[in-house]
Structure formats: C-alpha cells, structure tokens
Design an enzyme around this catalytic site. Structure first.
Site, PDB file in Angstrom:
ATOM      1  N   TYR A  66      -6.886   7.305  -0.571  1.00 47.83           N
ATOM      2  CA  TYR A  66      -6.487   6.187   0.306  1.00 47.83           C
ATOM      3  C   TYR A  66      -7.707   5.578   1.002  1.00 47.83           C
ATOM      4  CZ  TYR A  66      -3.589   3.955   3.986  1.00 47.83           C
ATOM      5  OH  TYR A  66      -2.973   3.075   4.844  1.00 47.83           O
ATOM      6  N   PHE A  85      -9.182  13.410   6.657  1.00 51.13           N
ATOM      7  CA  PHE A  85      -8.832  14.650   5.951  1.00 51.13           C
ATOM      8  C   PHE A  85      -7.578  14.401   5.111  1.00 51.13           C
ATOM      9  CE2 PHE A  85      -6.929  18.784   5.491  1.00 51.13           C
ATOM     10  CZ  PHE A  85      -7.994  19.675   5.429  1.00 51.13           C
ATOM     11  N   ASP A 128      -1.147  11.572   0.054  1.00 51.57           N
ATOM     12  CA  ASP A 128      -2.109  12.428   0.755  1.00 51.57           C
ATOM     13  C   ASP A 128      -2.152  13.831   0.160  1.00 51.57           C
ATOM     14  OD1 ASP A 128      -2.356  10.254   2.417  1.00 51.57           O
ATOM     15  OD2 ASP A 128      -1.451  11.196   4.178  1.00 51.57           O
ATOM     16  N   GLY A 135       0.827  -1.209   0.000  1.00 51.42           N
ATOM     17  CA  GLY A 135       0.000   0.000   0.000  1.00 51.42           C
ATOM     18  C   GLY A 135       0.854   1.249   0.000  1.00 51.42           C
ATOM     19  N   ILE A 136       0.303   2.308  -0.573  1.00 48.32           N
ATOM     20  CA  ILE A 136       1.006   3.594  -0.604  1.00 48.32           C
ATOM     21  C   ILE A 136       0.031   4.704  -0.192  1.00 48.32           C
ATOM     22  CG2 ILE A 136       2.620   2.921  -2.431  1.00 48.32           C
ATOM     23  CD1 ILE A 136       0.830   4.544  -4.404  1.00 48.32           C
TER      24      ILE A 136
HETATM   25  N1  CAA Z   1      -9.818  18.542   9.818  1.00 51.00           N
HETATM   26  C1  CAA Z   1     -10.201  19.763   9.378  1.00 51.00           C
HETATM   27  N2  CAA Z   1      -9.370  20.656   8.838  1.00 51.00           N
HETATM   28  C2  CAA Z   1      -8.081  20.314   8.736  1.00 51.00           C
HETATM   29  C3  CAA Z   1      -7.609  19.058   9.180  1.00 51.00           C
HETATM   30  C4  CAA Z   1      -8.529  18.179   9.742  1.00 51.00           C
HETATM   31  N3  CAA Z   1      -8.164  16.965  10.208  1.00 51.00           N
HETATM   32  N4  CAA Z   1      -6.283  18.996   8.939  1.00 51.00           N
HETATM   33  C5  CAA Z   1      -5.948  20.179   8.365  1.00 51.00           C
HETATM   34  N5  CAA Z   1      -7.032  20.969   8.261  1.00 51.00           N
HETATM   35  C6  CAA Z   1      -7.087  22.311   7.711  1.00 51.00           C
HETATM   36  C7  CAA Z   1      -5.880  23.127   8.175  1.00 51.00           C
HETATM   37  O1  CAA Z   1      -6.138  23.694   9.434  1.00 51.00           O
HETATM   38  C8  CAA Z   1      -5.717  24.113   7.074  1.00 51.00           C
HETATM   39  O2  CAA Z   1      -6.664  25.140   7.271  1.00 51.00           O
HETATM   40  P1  CAA Z   1      -6.299  26.669   6.874  1.00 51.00           P
HETATM   41  O3  CAA Z   1      -6.038  26.626   5.391  1.00 51.00           O
HETATM   42  O4  CAA Z   1      -7.520  27.397   7.281  1.00 51.00           O
HETATM   43  O5  CAA Z   1      -5.079  26.984   7.691  1.00 51.00           O
HETATM   44  C9  CAA Z   1      -6.145  23.359   5.808  1.00 51.00           C
HETATM   45  O6  CAA Z   1      -6.969  22.266   6.293  1.00 51.00           O
HETATM   46  C10 CAA Z   1      -4.986  22.807   5.038  1.00 51.00           C
HETATM   47  O7  CAA Z   1      -4.252  21.903   5.896  1.00 51.00           O
HETATM   48  P2  CAA Z   1      -2.689  21.691   5.777  1.00 51.00           P
HETATM   49  O8  CAA Z   1      -1.975  22.978   6.089  1.00 51.00           O
HETATM   50  O9  CAA Z   1      -2.319  20.513   6.595  1.00 51.00           O
HETATM   51  O10 CAA Z   1      -2.555  21.411   4.213  1.00 51.00           O
HETATM   52  P3  CAA Z   1      -1.367  20.769   3.457  1.00 51.00           P
HETATM   53  O11 CAA Z   1      -1.720  20.861   2.010  1.00 51.00           O
HETATM   54  O12 CAA Z   1      -0.070  21.296   3.924  1.00 51.00           O
HETATM   55  O13 CAA Z   1      -1.412  19.243   3.924  1.00 51.00           O
HETATM   56  C11 CAA Z   1      -2.249  17.043   4.172  1.00 51.00           C
HETATM   57  C12 CAA Z   1      -2.529  18.439   3.628  1.00 51.00           C
HETATM   58  C13 CAA Z   1      -1.023  16.448   3.476  1.00 51.00           C
HETATM   59  C14 CAA Z   1      -3.464  16.207   3.830  1.00 51.00           C
HETATM   60  C15 CAA Z   1      -2.004  17.123   5.683  1.00 51.00           C
HETATM   61  O14 CAA Z   1      -3.109  17.744   6.287  1.00 51.00           O
HETATM   62  C16 CAA Z   1      -1.875  15.760   6.305  1.00 51.00           C
HETATM   63  O15 CAA Z   1      -0.809  15.142   6.258  1.00 51.00           O
HETATM   64  N6  CAA Z   1      -2.950  15.237   6.913  1.00 51.00           N
HETATM   65  C17 CAA Z   1      -2.964  13.924   7.570  1.00 51.00           C
HETATM   66  C18 CAA Z   1      -3.303  12.855   6.582  1.00 51.00           C
HETATM   67  C19 CAA Z   1      -3.158  11.527   7.258  1.00 51.00           C
HETATM   68  O16 CAA Z   1      -3.675  11.253   8.334  1.00 51.00           O
HETATM   69  N7  CAA Z   1      -2.436  10.629   6.597  1.00 51.00           N
HETATM   70  C20 CAA Z   1      -2.193   9.326   7.167  1.00 51.00           C
HETATM   71  C21 CAA Z   1      -0.890   8.815   6.585  1.00 51.00           C
HETATM   72  S1  CAA Z   1      -0.417   7.305   7.344  1.00 51.00           S
HETATM   73  C22 CAA Z   1      -1.528   6.211   6.796  1.00 51.00           C
HETATM   74  O17 CAA Z   1      -2.293   6.453   5.921  1.00 51.00           O
HETATM   75  C23 CAA Z   1      -1.500   4.839   7.430  1.00 51.00           C
HETATM   76  C24 CAA Z   1      -2.829   4.502   7.946  1.00 51.00           C
HETATM   77  O18 CAA Z   1      -3.483   3.648   7.384  1.00 51.00           O
HETATM   78  C25 CAA Z   1      -3.330   5.146   9.165  1.00 51.00           C
END
Ligand code: CAA
Length: 246
Positions: free
Chosen positions: A153, A148, A94, A90-91
């Site tokens: 994914y 989010f 995000d 899996g990849i």
């Molecule tokens: N709920 C609501 N709003 C959110 C939020 C959330 N959970 N997370 C971020 N936001 C908002 C931010 O506050 C921001 O708002 P403003 O523009 O008003 O400041 C806006 O959304 C943009 O957020 P980012 O600055 O984080 O945006 P980005 O483009 O830099 O990053 C992202 C986007 C890459 C998706 C990043 O938010 C992120 O990494 N999120 C987590 C994703 C995640 O959980 N991935 C899991 C990876 S591991 C995996 O997948 C294994 C598994 O099975 C669990």
C-alpha cells in the site's frame, strides 16, 4: 454549464463524501463503480438521493487498461468534457512483508497505482487541448511515512505522489493542475475494518486524537479542484490531524 468530475471508487467512505461535496457545489459527477457492483451502486445513489443530472453511475474496472482505454474516450464524447479527475479507488491487503503473497502485492499496485495510468491517460490529452483541468489523486499518510504491514500500500501511495508531480510538469503550460490529497486515518469502512487494538494504538499517536471525518478530506479535494486552486500544482496536501508533518 455544470463542471464535470469523474471519481473512481465513488461509493467508498472518502469517495462518497467527495461526490456529495462536489454535487453540493453544482458539479455533475461521473461516479465509477467496480464491475458487477451495479446493485450496490444503485442503492448508494438512492440512499444519497442523487438525481441523474447530478450523478451518473459508470461501471469501470480501474485495473483494466484495455477497458479504460476503450470506455473513457467514449464517455468523454458522450459528456462533452471532463473537468476534474479524482483517482480515489483504493484497497488494502495489509500483512507482514515476509508473509506477503504475490497476489496481495499485485492487487494493491494494480488498483491503487496502475489505475492512475488507466484512468488518467485516456482523458489527459483532451484536458490539455481544452486548456484547463484538474487531476486530484488520493494518496495516504502512509505513502509519506510508511507503515508496518503496508509495504504494498505504501509503495503504491508513494508512487502516486511521484506520478502527480511529473504530470503536474506536463499539464502546467495548459492550465491543467495535478495534486495529491494525503488523508490520515479516516472514519471509513477501510479503517474501521482494522483490529480494534491496532486502531486504538494508531489513534493514540495522532496529535488530534481522532480520525478524520470523510468530509474533511472532501473539503481539501474540492479546494484543489476549484478555481481557487488554479496556481497550486504538484502539491501534496496532508489532511492527517498532525500524524505526519513533512
Ligand atoms: N511496529 C513494530 N512492530 C509491530 C508493529 C509496529 N507498528 N505492529 C505490530 N508489530 C509487531 C507485533 O508486536 C508482533 O510482534 P511479536 O510477533 O513479537 O508479538 C508482530 O509485529 C506481528 O504483529 P501482528 O500480531 O499485528 O501481526 P498480524 O499478522 O496479526 O497483523 C497486520 C499484521 C495486519 C499488518 C497488523 O499489524 C495491522 O493491521 N497493522 C496496521 C496496518 C495499518 O495501519 N493499516 C492501515 C489500514 S487503513 C489505511 O490504509 C488507510 C490509510 O490510508 C491510512
């Protein structure tokens, strides 16, 4: 005779822990690695001190339907049997959906979901004919609850669950079970690649306040693969520290 398990994405954080667990239980493991990554796979094999009876490295692009259809039946012929299939490769790609490039959508759906067809389909009929087998698919807490930045994914991981329940119907009369393990956030390179503040905020939401250890996911997989799991099918076993209870 040794039971034989095929694991995709075997040298990743969770895949590696599953391989070690099954080897410790006396399985022979076919450990697939992505096309062109032989050196990396061999380094992993050396580092883990496997021998060639325990683990066979097998190059496979799980997104390539034709390659899987050609190579997996040959593998089955060479090995004589495959008792357990673990679809683990899996990849993540995000990103906010409004900015998501089509490539990042397709890469995730191909690797995480279409791979289930590519890998399982060439082997499933033989499992049924043999009268027993296990399919264990590694989904995610985010396939159950959404996340989010993970439309691609979460779609793939939720799709894996529908696939598994349907396959469970088809395998049941032959003693072939199909189940899902849905890990929460696990201490692997995939999760550790997240931005620190995002990961910290997710950790604070986990009732157990810590990431899963890869071995904890491997234990759940080993249970479903074992004889003790014979009557469990179509199930999704969450291993997520209480992050999502469904
Ligand atoms: N709920 C609501 N709003 C959110 C939020 C959330 N959970 N997370 C971020 N936001 C908002 C931010 O506050 C921001 O708002 P403003 O523009 O008003 O400041 C806006 O959304 C943009 O957020 P980012 O600055 O984080 O945006 P980005 O483009 O830099 O990053 C992202 C986007 C890459 C998706 C990043 O938010 C992120 O990494 N999120 C987590 C994703 C995640 O959980 N991935 C899991 C990876 S591991 C995996 O997948 C294994 C598994 O099975 C669990």
């Amino acid at each position: 005779m040794k039971k034989l398990a095929l694991i995709t994405g075997s040298k990743g954080g969770i895949g590696s822990a599953i391989t070690e667990k099954l080897v410790s239980q006396g399985y022979r493991v076919i450990a697939t690695y992505f096309t062109g990554n032989l050196q990396c796979a061999e380094e992993w094999f050396e580092e883990k001190k496997f021998d060639s009876d325990q683990v066979r490295l097998f190059e496979l692009d799980v997104t390539n339907t034709a390659e899987c259809a050609e190579r997996l039946p040959k593998l089955l012929e060479e090995e004589g049997t495959i008792d357990v299939i673990i679809n683990n490769a899996g990849i993540t790609r995000d990103g906010l959906f409004k900015k998501m490039a089509a490539d990042n959508w397709h890469a995730v759906i191909d690797t995480n979901l279409n791979s289930l067809f590519n890998v399982t389909q060439p082997l499933f009929a033989a499992m049924c004919e043999k009268g027993g087998g296990r399919v264990v698919n590694i989904s995610s807490v985010n396939g159950l609850k959404g996340q989010f930045g993970q439309t691609n994914y979460a779609a793939a991981k939720a799709g894996m669950i529908g696939f598994t329940k349907s396959l469970a119907f088809e395998g049941a009369r032959y003693g072939v079970t199909a189940n899902v393990v849905a890990p929460g956030y696990t201490a692997t390179p995939m999760v550790e690649a997240m931005r620190d503040e995002v990961l910290e905020s997710i950790k604070s939401e986990i009732p157990m306040k810590r990431l899963a250890r890869p071995e904890e996911i491997a234990d759940a997989v080993a249970y479903l693969a074992s004889d003790a799991g014979a009557y469990i099918t179509g199930e999704t076993l969450s291993v997520n520290g209480g992050l999502y209870m469904n």
